[in-house]
Design a protein around this motif. Sequence first.
Motif, PDB file in Angstrom:
ATOM      1  N   GLY A   1       0.814  -1.212   0.000  1.00 23.82           N
ATOM      2  CA  GLY A   1       0.000   0.000   0.000  1.00 23.82           C
ATOM      3  C   GLY A   1       0.844   1.256   0.000  1.00 23.82           C
ATOM      4  N   TYR A   2       1.920   1.251   0.769  1.00 22.70           N
ATOM      5  CA  TYR A   2       2.803   2.416   0.813  1.00 22.70           C
ATOM      6  C   TYR A   2       3.525   2.608  -0.515  1.00 22.70           C
ATOM      7  CZ  TYR A   2       6.294   5.693   2.554  1.00 22.70           C
ATOM      8  OH  TYR A   2       7.092   6.797   2.731  1.00 22.70           O
ATOM      9  N   ASP A   3       3.916   1.516  -1.159  1.00 26.75           N
ATOM     10  CA  ASP A   3       4.556   1.622  -2.470  1.00 26.75           C
ATOM     11  C   ASP A   3       3.584   2.197  -3.495  1.00 26.75           C
ATOM     12  OD1 ASP A   3       6.835   1.259  -4.187  1.00 26.75           O
ATOM     13  OD2 ASP A   3       5.771  -0.429  -5.085  1.00 26.75           O
ATOM     14  N   LYS A   4       2.326   1.831  -3.411  1.00 25.42           N
ATOM     15  CA  LYS A   4       1.317   2.402  -4.296  1.00 25.42           C
ATOM     16  C   LYS A   4       1.168   3.902  -4.041  1.00 25.42           C
ATOM     17  CE  LYS A   4      -2.227   2.363  -7.153  1.00 25.42           C
ATOM     18  NZ  LYS A   4      -2.241   1.844  -8.495  1.00 25.42           N
ATOM     19  N   TYR A   5       1.168   4.297  -2.774  1.00 24.54           N
ATOM     20  CA  TYR A   5       1.106   5.711  -2.419  1.00 24.54           C
ATOM     21  C   TYR A   5       2.308   6.462  -2.999  1.00 24.54           C
ATOM     22  CZ  TYR A   5       1.780   9.847   0.480  1.00 24.54           C
ATOM     23  OH  TYR A   5       2.022  11.118   0.906  1.00 24.54           O
ATOM     24  N   LEU A   6       3.498   5.886  -2.861  1.00 26.39           N
ATOM     25  CA  LEU A   6       4.700   6.517  -3.402  1.00 26.39           C
ATOM     26  C   LEU A   6       4.634   6.620  -4.928  1.00 26.39           C
ATOM     27  CD1 LEU A   6       7.439   4.801  -1.194  1.00 26.39           C
ATOM     28  CD2 LEU A   6       6.578   7.143  -0.998  1.00 26.39           C
TER      29      LEU A   6
ATOM     30  N   ARG B   1       1.943   6.888  -6.823  1.00 22.58           N
ATOM     31  CA  ARG B   1       0.980   7.927  -7.207  1.00 22.58           C
ATOM     32  C   ARG B   1       1.548   9.332  -7.018  1.00 22.58           C
ATOM     33  NH1 ARG B   1      -4.971   6.172  -5.087  1.00 22.58           N
ATOM     34  NH2 ARG B   1      -5.348   4.621  -6.714  1.00 22.58           N
ATOM     35  N   ASN B   2       2.386   9.497  -6.010  1.00 19.61           N
ATOM     36  CA  ASN B   2       2.947  10.811  -5.712  1.00 19.61           C
ATOM     37  C   ASN B   2       4.324  11.023  -6.328  1.00 19.61           C
ATOM     38  OD1 ASN B   2       0.762  11.837  -4.143  1.00 19.61           O
ATOM     39  ND2 ASN B   2       1.362  10.382  -2.562  1.00 19.61           N
TER      40      ASN B   2
ATOM     41  N   LYS C   1       7.239   9.629  -5.973  1.00 20.87           N
ATOM     42  CA  LYS C   1       8.351   9.674  -5.028  1.00 20.87           C
ATOM     43  C   LYS C   1       9.185   8.409  -5.184  1.00 20.87           C
ATOM     44  CE  LYS C   1       6.066  12.638  -1.797  1.00 20.87           C
ATOM     45  NZ  LYS C   1       5.884  13.010  -0.438  1.00 20.87           N
TER      46      LYS C   1
ATOM     47  N   ARG D   1      10.488   4.894  -4.799  1.00 21.59           N
ATOM     48  CA  ARG D   1       9.682   3.703  -4.543  1.00 21.59           C
ATOM     49  C   ARG D   1      10.417   2.670  -3.709  1.00 21.59           C
ATOM     50  NH1 ARG D   1       6.493   2.756  -9.117  1.00 21.59           N
ATOM     51  NH2 ARG D   1       5.688   0.989  -7.963  1.00 21.59           N
TER      52      ARG D   1
ATOM     53  N   PHE E   1      -5.043  -2.719  -3.383  1.00 27.06           N
ATOM     54  CA  PHE E   1      -4.511  -1.456  -3.898  1.00 27.06           C
ATOM     55  C   PHE E   1      -4.346  -1.446  -5.412  1.00 27.06           C
ATOM     56  CE2 PHE E   1      -2.703  -1.853   0.466  1.00 27.06           C
ATOM     57  CZ  PHE E   1      -3.432  -0.833   1.040  1.00 27.06           C
TER      58      PHE E   1
ATOM     59  N   HIS F   1      -2.130  -2.874  -7.259  1.00 27.50           N
ATOM     60  CA  HIS F   1      -0.727  -2.501  -7.438  1.00 27.50           C
ATOM     61  C   HIS F   1       0.090  -3.715  -7.859  1.00 27.50           C
ATOM     62  CE1 HIS F   1       2.721   0.020  -7.035  1.00 27.50           C
ATOM     63  NE2 HIS F   1       3.243  -0.666  -6.041  1.00 27.50           N
TER      64      HIS F   1
END
Length: 93
Positions: free
Chosen positions: A20-25, A27-28, A30, A32, A57, A59
Amino acid sequence: MLILYCYFLVVTVVSFVLVGYDKYLARNKKRRIAENRLLLWALFGGSIGTGFGMWVFKHKTSKRSFLWKFWSIVLFQLLVVLALFYADTICIY
């Protein structure tokens, strides 16, 4: 046995959160998390968390190289579990 269950619970939750955090990164736009790190967490027992995270996610579901490695890990883990389950019936001479 309780320690083993707690270990797999923690590794599964961490794997899920990492996906989930990798998906957030992603999208933004940042830096990975490396795919090898995600796969390593799956290998060490977090394959359920990684798979569930991929599904929730959406992803890493279209990247074939990641999917091949992930499903190879899942197959390997299933074979290990089956071997341990049937270890008493397997005779090695």
